[in-house]
Design an enzyme around this catalytic site. Structure first.
Site, PDB file in Angstrom:
ATOM      1  CB  CYS A 132      -0.877   0.023   1.254  1.00  0.00           C
ATOM      2  SG  CYS A 132       0.101   0.265   2.768  1.00  0.00           S
TER       3      CYS A 132
ATOM      4  CD  GLU B  91     -21.261   4.320 -11.437  1.00  0.00           C
ATOM      5  OE1 GLU B  91     -21.034   5.026 -10.438  1.00  0.00           O
ATOM      6  OE2 GLU B  91     -21.543   3.103 -11.364  1.00  0.00           O
ATOM      7  CB  VAL B  92     -17.804   4.875 -17.754  1.00  0.00           C
ATOM      8  CG1 VAL B  92     -17.493   4.131 -19.040  1.00  0.00           C
ATOM      9  CG2 VAL B  92     -19.030   5.766 -17.943  1.00  0.00           C
TER      10      VAL B  92
ATOM     11  CD  GLU C  56      -0.650 -22.002   6.622  1.00  0.00           C
ATOM     12  OE1 GLU C  56      -1.116 -21.001   7.202  1.00  0.00           O
ATOM     13  OE2 GLU C  56      -0.464 -23.092   7.205  1.00  0.00           O
TER      14      GLU C  56
ATOM     15  NE  ARG D 223      -3.377 -22.519  16.304  1.00  0.00           N
ATOM     16  CZ  ARG D 223      -2.408 -22.292  17.197  1.00  0.00           C
ATOM     17  NH1 ARG D 223      -2.636 -21.472  18.225  1.00  0.00           N
ATOM     18  NH2 ARG D 223      -1.244 -22.871  17.098  1.00  0.00           N
TER      19      ARG D 223
ATOM     20  CD  GLU E 232      -1.450 -17.326  13.893  1.00  0.00           C
ATOM     21  OE1 GLU E 232      -2.391 -17.809  13.276  1.00  0.00           O
ATOM     22  OE2 GLU E 232      -0.567 -18.023  14.440  1.00  0.00           O
TER      23      GLU E 232
HETATM   24  C1  FAD Z   1     -14.394   3.852  -5.247  1.00  0.00           C
HETATM   25  C2  FAD Z   1     -15.666   4.576  -5.589  1.00  0.00           C
HETATM   26  C3  FAD Z   1     -16.379   5.177  -4.587  1.00  0.00           C
HETATM   27  C4  FAD Z   1     -17.567   5.818  -4.872  1.00  0.00           C
HETATM   28  N1  FAD Z   1     -18.251   6.377  -3.848  1.00  0.00           N
HETATM   29  C5  FAD Z   1     -19.419   6.973  -4.080  1.00  0.00           C
HETATM   30  C6  FAD Z   1     -20.147   7.544  -3.007  1.00  0.00           C
HETATM   31  O1  FAD Z   1     -19.718   7.532  -1.862  1.00  0.00           O
HETATM   32  N2  FAD Z   1     -21.336   8.091  -3.297  1.00  0.00           N
HETATM   33  C7  FAD Z   1     -21.836   8.124  -4.551  1.00  0.00           C
HETATM   34  O2  FAD Z   1     -22.916   8.670  -4.750  1.00  0.00           O
HETATM   35  N3  FAD Z   1     -21.162   7.630  -5.593  1.00  0.00           N
HETATM   36  C8  FAD Z   1     -19.967   7.047  -5.390  1.00  0.00           C
HETATM   37  N4  FAD Z   1     -19.273   6.506  -6.432  1.00  0.00           N
HETATM   38  C9  FAD Z   1     -19.834   6.592  -7.797  1.00  0.00           C
HETATM   39  C10 FAD Z   1     -19.173   7.645  -8.710  1.00  0.00           C
HETATM   40  O3  FAD Z   1     -17.953   8.064  -8.265  1.00  0.00           O
HETATM   41  C11 FAD Z   1     -19.976   8.881  -8.848  1.00  0.00           C
HETATM   42  O4  FAD Z   1     -21.231   8.571  -9.340  1.00  0.00           O
HETATM   43  C12 FAD Z   1     -19.308   9.949  -9.718  1.00  0.00           C
HETATM   44  O5  FAD Z   1     -19.863  11.187  -9.420  1.00  0.00           O
HETATM   45  C13 FAD Z   1     -19.386   9.685 -11.193  1.00  0.00           C
HETATM   46  O6  FAD Z   1     -18.712  10.719 -11.895  1.00  0.00           O
HETATM   47  P1  FAD Z   1     -17.702  10.455 -13.081  1.00  0.00           P
HETATM   48  O7  FAD Z   1     -17.325  11.764 -13.646  1.00  0.00           O
HETATM   49  O8  FAD Z   1     -16.592   9.609 -12.674  1.00  0.00           O
HETATM   50  O9  FAD Z   1     -18.647   9.651 -14.060  1.00  0.00           O
HETATM   51  P2  FAD Z   1     -18.316   8.837 -15.355  1.00  0.00           P
HETATM   52  O10 FAD Z   1     -17.970   7.447 -15.005  1.00  0.00           O
HETATM   53  O11 FAD Z   1     -17.371   9.571 -16.205  1.00  0.00           O
HETATM   54  O12 FAD Z   1     -19.777   8.869 -15.990  1.00  0.00           O
HETATM   55  C14 FAD Z   1     -20.879   8.303 -15.329  1.00  0.00           C
HETATM   56  C15 FAD Z   1     -22.142   8.346 -16.159  1.00  0.00           C
HETATM   57  O13 FAD Z   1     -22.608   9.678 -16.327  1.00  0.00           O
HETATM   58  C16 FAD Z   1     -22.766   9.992 -17.679  1.00  0.00           C
HETATM   59  N5  FAD Z   1     -22.469  11.417 -17.857  1.00  0.00           N
HETATM   60  C17 FAD Z   1     -21.437  12.084 -17.325  1.00  0.00           C
HETATM   61  N6  FAD Z   1     -21.521  13.388 -17.646  1.00  0.00           N
HETATM   62  C18 FAD Z   1     -22.625  13.530 -18.388  1.00  0.00           C
HETATM   63  C19 FAD Z   1     -23.266  14.621 -19.005  1.00  0.00           C
HETATM   64  N7  FAD Z   1     -22.775  15.843 -18.926  1.00  0.00           N
HETATM   65  N8  FAD Z   1     -24.398  14.405 -19.679  1.00  0.00           N
HETATM   66  C20 FAD Z   1     -24.911  13.140 -19.780  1.00  0.00           C
HETATM   67  N9  FAD Z   1     -24.362  12.076 -19.221  1.00  0.00           N
HETATM   68  C21 FAD Z   1     -23.236  12.272 -18.526  1.00  0.00           C
HETATM   69  C22 FAD Z   1     -21.817   9.068 -18.364  1.00  0.00           C
HETATM   70  O14 FAD Z   1     -22.126   8.896 -19.717  1.00  0.00           O
HETATM   71  C23 FAD Z   1     -21.946   7.822 -17.552  1.00  0.00           C
HETATM   72  O15 FAD Z   1     -23.082   7.098 -17.925  1.00  0.00           O
HETATM   73  C24 FAD Z   1     -18.061   5.869  -6.196  1.00  0.00           C
HETATM   74  C25 FAD Z   1     -17.328   5.286  -7.218  1.00  0.00           C
HETATM   75  C26 FAD Z   1     -16.136   4.640  -6.929  1.00  0.00           C
HETATM   76  C27 FAD Z   1     -15.359   4.009  -8.031  1.00  0.00           C
HETATM   77  S1  FES Z   2      -0.923  -3.226   3.112  1.00  0.00           S
HETATM   78 FE1  FES Z   2       0.009  -1.544   4.066  1.00  0.00          FE
HETATM   79  S2  FES Z   2       1.919  -2.296   4.659  1.00  0.00           S
HETATM   80 FE2  FES Z   2       0.886  -4.032   3.864  1.00  0.00          FE
END
Ligand code: FAD
Ligand code: FES
Ligand code: FES
Length: 1341
Positions: free
Chosen positions: A122, A275-276, A814, A892, A1273
């Site tokens: 990490c 998201e995509v 393991e 164990r 452990e």
């Molecule tokens: C690790 C992780 C944690 C997350 N945590 C959260 C969280 O806590 N809460 C939460 O709500 N979501 C969460 N998400 C979901 C995501 O991050 C959000 O929904 C984020 O806001 C998507 O934005 P993006 O720009 O990355 O979208 P993209 O992946 O780029 O696009 C998402 C979608 O929106 C469409 N789109 C984007 N812009 C437009 C536009 N202008 N017009 C029309 N369509 C459009 C795209 O075509 C696609 O379908 C998480 C995702 C990950 C991977």
């Molecule tokens: S995952 Fe952080 S040191 Fe191993």
């Protein structure tokens, strides 16, 4: 646009670590991470999950913003960033900021020297998060730092050490950031009774010395490439990148984008790709055309309007948060109610890396039912501007906007242009709530926005909007409830009616996806109650409410807040006379830590690819119990780059395999779990191999029964043999002598190892005599060698297995790692080329099994004073589809059924349930924690039944020196009483308890709980033959020493300790000794690195080898007493003395017999005690870890820094096990939790606010090397103190509803279980569905 040449490719231009890279034919499907690792061989950046959930891939991306004439730096997840999105960007990776070979960067140096890197997998990601933070803010606050790490996970350290190293950058400085009450920093101002990082008698030594740290010098950083600034000032030009399957177009204007959207209505707009990227990787969706609106100013603009602020759809969440914060600081509070709520919601939205790239429009348009922002936008009545080439239209976001699951009212050719977020008015109140399993970086269980507008100057509702996520396929408005509330006064009666109405309106099918049905329903009401109180308080402040919020209700509306952690470590320093060359007992740094922090440490998948090397992807079963009728590979073979499909037909040797008994197959013909390996695809790239693997079609003949849960197995009598039993005393007599008898049950959920580095093997055929060389991330080099040899039909001597280091193991590597290694070896044998496979996180979680879930059923007899007289306990473990190590694990558990308590009459029986789940396996503690967890459950029941404090019941039942366990091993050098006493003292237990009781009297909806838990852990492999170890020591003629031993390095610091042992024995500095790897051709027949015993066993073997060498050198020392080590070595060499020696050790006097209940299973025991205090939110089930004190007996520590690291790391892993981590399976045995998105391990925010760790002083252990003790452990179980503190707090909450006496609380104590156990008037409105009347979405296995 139409005229653009359809085949035109643009060159992608970016800078990586200051060097320009021009990429022809950039592939839109390639991530930045793959590009860095595979194309540029920058392997410092790691792959931990591929879904933005672990932070191992964090890099810094810098870009020039021509509109603001500013360079912007962000930490970004390289695993989600499409390479094509990085045109004209500068990427900085961990290699770019410093190296051991040249100069370290302070962020690399400090994490290493503060002991914040164990396995190190990490570490580069954490280094880069910190680096990006410092780039933007050279003197960050503690809060900045906590936010920066929200998207980073570490499975080894327990986080404390990382934070402590990095707190030295903080504005306030010091280990507590200067926040310690009273007298400044806790590192510089220890209380008299707290000897921070040292011992009172030998003070002055710390775990690390901050004064050694290099200062941060921003002038030394790589400069942003001037070429990118001039390129950024030029007008944007549209770009096209064409890949195998995907076309990426980056239009240069809004008009062009709209034209393109008309031509390609199905095209996806991609901004952050958070998201995509997930959809393409994990949901197997393909979007052939991607439109990237990065250049379009209108989509990134922020404008003030009459009613609020309009944000372009591509505005990132970080920018959104920054802007709203500015407004909140500037405007009157009543105007920014919505802004404040959004800010609160953003605090818990993903991690920083995601927020830096994810756009507001992406969140809206994903239309996820658990979006965190949509309920707020809906409740606030935000306006959305949509646009197509035909023009604009404006919609209010209401319940019609989301037309179905992940569907919106947008027409295919439309895009979202912007969103207007309104100001609020006087008399309007707005709140947001998000409830999730883990507070930080977790998706919501239920999330909501609540908006109320009162008639002017009154508490009569003019309008109200309550919007929920997590309760339906879309974000919803509770229209019926809201309509009922309009026109009414805000008061108790309204609240009661609203709750009843919500209970009726917010229903869920008992089978609803996501499960937790009763909890989610209760949350909708509980969160409304919080809103009710919040508004009532504000009305009271305006003198508009009849009653104020009752003082004991006030904590229900406090925002979730955890203070920055502070910590103390106490250990015994070496005696004053110890030679400075003698490193034993000193807190020296993990010897690979610096390399880990710079990305130079080489893990299995970092080994450069061979020119003719190939990649492998597994083909696994989608059914839990079935015959395979046919396997169709035509589509798979048509995928570009595919070389072959490997199956049982390709095995030159035996298909039978298994670590203990051969009850498994390398490739299955009858599948007995989802995730069973059926075959594998070999291809030129990992992406091709994985794509082809998904295209393999298997037809099944399904079989019955499908046994998934322990209860299914009991009903079907589906058990492995033997049934184990340990019995001592006379149960009937014991129960007869008891005043009371009670019966109870507890279920303890399993646990995923979640080593940051997934399983990985590289197999290289040597071309002659069937020889093969394997590079593996395994704890068990010899087992891998043996099983590969068996499958290939060659003698073991023809197979070499090498292990440099692992990115964490915890038992997960393991035995299960050998299955993957065998498949890879068979493939390499077939294609006669090197083949590698590093599993993706979802594959690893699916196929590799984890900690055994356990179910305990007990009957306990006890006296009125709580003294336990008799115990009859039965354990059931969920073993899965093969035996693996499950018999030893059950044994164990039985050996630990007494924990630390002397029970005169006792019987424990263990059943191993045969189920259709992937085989469960070793996991730190190896059944011990499950065994002891059941004992703490009956102790807790006895205390509740007798009405005696639990600590008193525990203390009265504790063993005393010399007493004997149920398996007749008597307790020598028994230190639990000393650990208990010290822990009581350092935790200030009695005063703390009084404070908890007072707190609970004064607070109705938050409660505190306190608990003290002891542990005793038997050290030795219970399979006797494994208690042996070998070492090989070579001295070269220049005096350098190459040390090899049978243990593997997985972050625990074993190699560091072994070098300390060799250095002390040979009396030479550690710098002269090197360990290169663990390898089966240097030390053969090694035992797995497991059972906490590796330092004991290998340490003695190393000692033995070094002693042999010393004796050989003695004559030369005697002849030249003033000579140097090099002189003696040279003299011996010229005298033709063998300067290579092997060493061997076997633990003496071991051997237990279940038949006769006699003989010693353990060499000795490790002991520890912990006190924990927690606070629970009775309305949501969330909890905070307020305090933990641990006293651990590690004998005479070989290395206090490493040992404290092990204690803290194990403790936090236990916190995960007992409070957080939950594997969720469908009733058909499909695992839902296949990544950090759904499976939550502890994060930075979960460490106790106050953490004290003390290594017991003056406790030498005569049974192990240099009087030390095993540590890996034993401390894990101490996290049960958090679980039982939670149970204590729930007991206080239940008392408010008139409930008393024992109650069942299963592990983990998740928010769902805590909330459901805190029964009150709200939970009564949501009774659980009748079991047996429905098929649940998930089952507890
Ligand atoms: C690790 C992780 C944690 C997350 N945590 C959260 C969280 O806590 N809460 C939460 O709500 N979501 C969460 N998400 C979901 C995501 O991050 C959000 O929904 C984020 O806001 C998507 O934005 P993006 O720009 O990355 O979208 P993209 O992946 O780029 O696009 C998402 C979608 O929106 C469409 N789109 C984007 N812009 C437009 C536009 N202008 N017009 C029309 N369509 C459009 C795209 O075509 C696609 O379908 C998480 C995702 C990950 C991977
Ligand atoms: S995952 Fe952080 S040191 Fe191993
Ligand atoms: S690998 Fe990118 S966040 Fe986990």
């Amino acid at each position: 646009m139409e005229e653009m040449n359809q085949n035109h490719h643009d060159d992608l231009v970016l800078f990586v670590n200051g060097k320009k890279v021009v990429q022809r034919n950039a592939d839109p499907e390639m991530t930045l991470l793959t590009f860095l690792r595979r194309k540029l061989s920058l392997t410092g950046t790691k792959l931990g999950c591929a879904e933005g959930g672990c932070g191992a891939c964090t890099v810094m991306v810098s870009r020039f913003n021509s509109h603001h004439n500013q360079i912007i730096h962000h930490a970004v997840n390289a695993c989600l960033a499409p390479l094509c999105s990085l045109h004209h960007c500068a990427v900085t990776t961990v290699e770019g900021i410093g190296s051991v070979a040249s100069k370290l960067h302070p962020v690399q140096e400090r994490i290493a020297k503060a002991h914040g890197s164990q396995c190190g997998f990490c570490t580069p990601g954490i280094v880069m998060s910190m680096y990006a933070l410092l780039k933007n803010s050279p003197q960050p606050s503690m809060q900045d730092m906590e936010e920066a790490f929200q998207g980073n996970l570490c499975r080894c350290t327990g986080y404390r050490a990382i934070l402590e190293g990095y707190k030295t950058f903080a504005k306030q400085g010091g280990c507590c950031g200067g926040r310690r009450k009273g007298n400044g920093c806790c590192m510089t101002s220890a209380h008299e009774d707290e000897h921070v990082n040292g011992d009172s008698t030998h003070s002055g030594q710390q775990l690390f010395d901050p004064s050694e740290f290099m200062p941060l010098d921003p002038t030394q950083e790589i400069i942003f490439p001037p070429e990118l600034i001039s390129l950024g000032k030029q007008p944007p030009r549209s770009l096209r990148f064409i890949g195998e399957r995907v076309l990426w177009i980056q239009p240069s204007s809004l008009n062009e984008l709209l034209q393109l959207k008309a031509v390609y209505p199905a095209a996806k707009l991609v901004v952050g790709n958070t998201e995509v990227g997930i959809e393409m990787k994990f949901k197997n969706l393909l979007y052939p055309v991607i439109l990237a609106p990065a250049y379009i100013q209108e989509l990134s603009s922020i404008q003030y309007t009459e009613n609020g602020i309009e944000f372009g759809a591509s505005v990132t969440l970080t920018v959104l948060g920054k802007k709203l914060r500015e407004e909140v600081d500037k405007l009157p509070s009543y105007k920014t109610e919505v802004f404040q709520a959004i800010l609160e919601q953003l605090r818990w939205f993903a991690g920083q890396q995601i927020r830096n790239v994810a756009a507001i429009g992406g969140n809206i348009m994903t239309a996820s039912p658990i979006s965190d922002l949509n309920p707020l936008f809906m409740a606030a009545g935000c306006k959305l501007t949509l646009m197509s080439k035909e023009g604009k239209r404006v919609l209010q976001m209401d319940d019609k906007f989301f037309s179905g699951y992940r569907k919106t009212a947008l027409k295919p050719e439309e895009i979202l242009l912007s969103i207007e977020i309104p100001y609020t008015k006087k008399g309007q109140y707005f709140s947001a709530f998000k409830q999730s399993t883990r507070k930080e970086d977790d998706i919501a269980t239920v999330t909501c926005g609540m908006n109320v507008i009162f008639q002017q100057g009154s508490n009569i509702i003019q309008d109200i909007q309550l919007s929920y996520g997590g309760m339906a396929p879309t974000t919803v408005l509770t229209t019926a409830t809201c309509n009922r509330l309009i026109g009414r006064r805000w008061g108790e009666e309204l609240m009661e009616d609203a709750c009843s109405s919500l209970a009726e309106e917010m229903t869920l099918s008992p089978s609803a996806p996501g499960g937790m049905v009763t909890y989610r329903r209760a949350l909708t009401i509980s969160l409304f109650f919080k809103f009710y109180l919040t508004v009532q308080q504000k009305l009271a402040q305006m003198h508009l409410s009849v009653e104020d919020v009752k003082p004991n209700y006030a904590s229900a509306i406090e925002l979730f807040h955890v203070d920055s952690p502070t910590s103390v470590q106490l250990y015994q320093t070496v005696p004053p006379g110890q030679s400075t060359d003698d490193m034993v007992g000193r807190p020296i740094m993990h010897l690979s830590a610096l390399k880990q922090a710079t990305g130079e440490a080489v893990y299995c998948d970092d080994i450069p690819q061979y020119e003719n090397g190939l990649y492998l992807a597994l083909v696994t079963s989608t059914k839990a119990h079935a015959y395979i009728k046919s396997i169709e590979t035509d589509d798979a073979m048509a995928v570009p780059g595919v070389v072959t499909f490997v199956s049982a037909k390709d095995l030159p040797g035996s298909n039978e395999t298994g670590p203990a008994v051969y009850d498994e197959t390398v490739f299955a013909d009858k599948v007995t779990c989802v995730g069973h390996i059926v075959g594998a695809i070999v291809a030129d790239t990992q992406a091709h191999a994985q794509r082809a693997a998904k295209a393999v079609k298997i037809s099944y003949e399904e079989l019955q029964p499908v046994i998934v849960t322990i209860q299914d197995a009991i009903a079907n009598q589906s058990f492995y043999r033997p049934v184990r039993m340990i019995e001592k005393g006379d149960l009937a007599k014991g129960f007869h002598e008891s005043d009371n008898i009670l019966e109870g049950e507890i279920h303890i959920g399993g646990q995923e190892h979640f080593y940051l580095e997934t399983n990985c093997t590289l197999a290289v055929p040597r071309g002659e005599d069937g020889e093969m060389e394997l590079f593996v991330s395994t704890q068990s080099a010899s087992k891998t060698q043996a099983l590969v040899a068996k499958a290939l039909g060659v003698p073991a001597s023809h197979i070499v297995c090498r292990v440099k280091r692992m990115g964490g193991g915890f038992g997960g590597k393991e035995s299960r790692s050998a299955i993957l290694s065998t498949v890879v070896a068979v493939a390499a044998h077939k294609v006669k080329r090197p083949v590698r496979c590093m599993l993706d996180r979802d594959e690893d979680m699916l196929v590799s099994g984890g900690r055994h879930p356990f179910f305990g059923r007990y009957k306990v007899g006890f006296k009125k004073n709580g003294k336990v007289m008799a115990l009859d306990v039965t354990y059931y473990s969920n073993v899965g589809n093969s035996m693996d190590l499950s018999l030893s694990i059950m044994e164990r558990a039985l050996f630990h059924m007494d924990n630390c308590y002397n029970i005169p009459h006792i019987r424990g029986t263990g059943y191993m349930c045969k189920t259709n789940l992937p085989s469960n396996t070793a996991f730190r503690g190896f059944g011990g924690p499950q065994g002891m967890m059941v004992s703490e459950s009956w102790i807790s029941d006895v205390a509740l039944c007798c009405g005696i404090p639990a600590e008193q019941v525990r203390e009265i039942n504790l063993y005393k020196q010399g007493e004997c366990t149920p398996f007749n091993q008597c307790l020598e050098q028994f230190t639990i009483d000393r650990c208990w006493e010290e822990c009581m003292n350092i935790s200030d237990f009695h005063q703390r308890k009084a404070r908890v009781e007072l707190y609970n009297k004064q607070h109705r909806w938050t409660k505190r709980g306190l608990s003290i838990i002891p542990t005793k852990f038997g050290i030795s492999f219970t399979a006797i033959f494994l208690n042996q170890a070998g070492a090989l020591v070579h001295i070269y003629t220049d005096g350098s020493v190459l040390l090899t031993h049978g243990g593997t390095e997985m972050g625990q610091g074993l190699h560091t300790k072994m070098i300390q042992v060799a250095s002390k024995t040979l009396e030479i500095p550690t710098s002269k000794i090197h360990i290169s790897e663990t390898c089966t051709n240097t030390v053969p027949n090694t035992s797995p690195t497991a059972a906490s015993a590796s330092s004991d066993l290998n340490g003695m073997a190393v000692y033995n080898a070094c002693q042999t060498l010393l004796q050989r050198l003695d004559p030369y020392k005697a002849r030249n007493p003033k000579g140097s080590w090099e002189d003696w070595v040279k003299a011996a060499y010229f005298d033709r003395v063998n300067l290579s020696a092997n060493g061997f050790y076997r633990t003496p006097d071991l051997g237990y017999d279940f038949e006769t209940n006699s003989g010693r299973p353990f060499n000795y025991f490790s002991y520890g005690v912990a006190v924990s205090e927690v606070e629970i939110d009775c309305l949501t089930g969330s909890h905070k870890n307020l305090h933990t004190s641990i006293v651990m007996d590690v004998g005479k520590s070989l290395n206090p820094a490493l040992d404290i690291g092990q204690v803290e790391g194990a403790f936090m892993q236990g916190v995960g096990l007992f409070t957080l981590e939950e594997l969720r399976y469908s009733p058909q045995g499909h695992l839902y939790t296949r990544g950090p998105g759904m499976y939550k391990i502890p994060a930075f925010g979960d460490i106790p606010t106050e953490l004290k760790v003390s290594l017991l002083r003056d406790a030498p252990n005569e049974k192990a090397i240099f009087s030390s003790k095993a540590v890996g452990e034993p401390p894990l179980f101490l996290a049960a103190s958090v679980f039982y503190a939670i149970k204590d707090a729930i007991t206080a909450a239940r008392a408010e509803s008139g409930l008393s006496g024992p109650f069942r609380l299963d592990s983990p104590a998740t928010p769902e279980r805590i909330r459901n156990a805190c029964e009150d008037k709200f939970t009564k409105l949501c009774p659980p569905p009748e079991p047996g009347t429905y098929t649940p979405w998930d089952v507890r296995v």
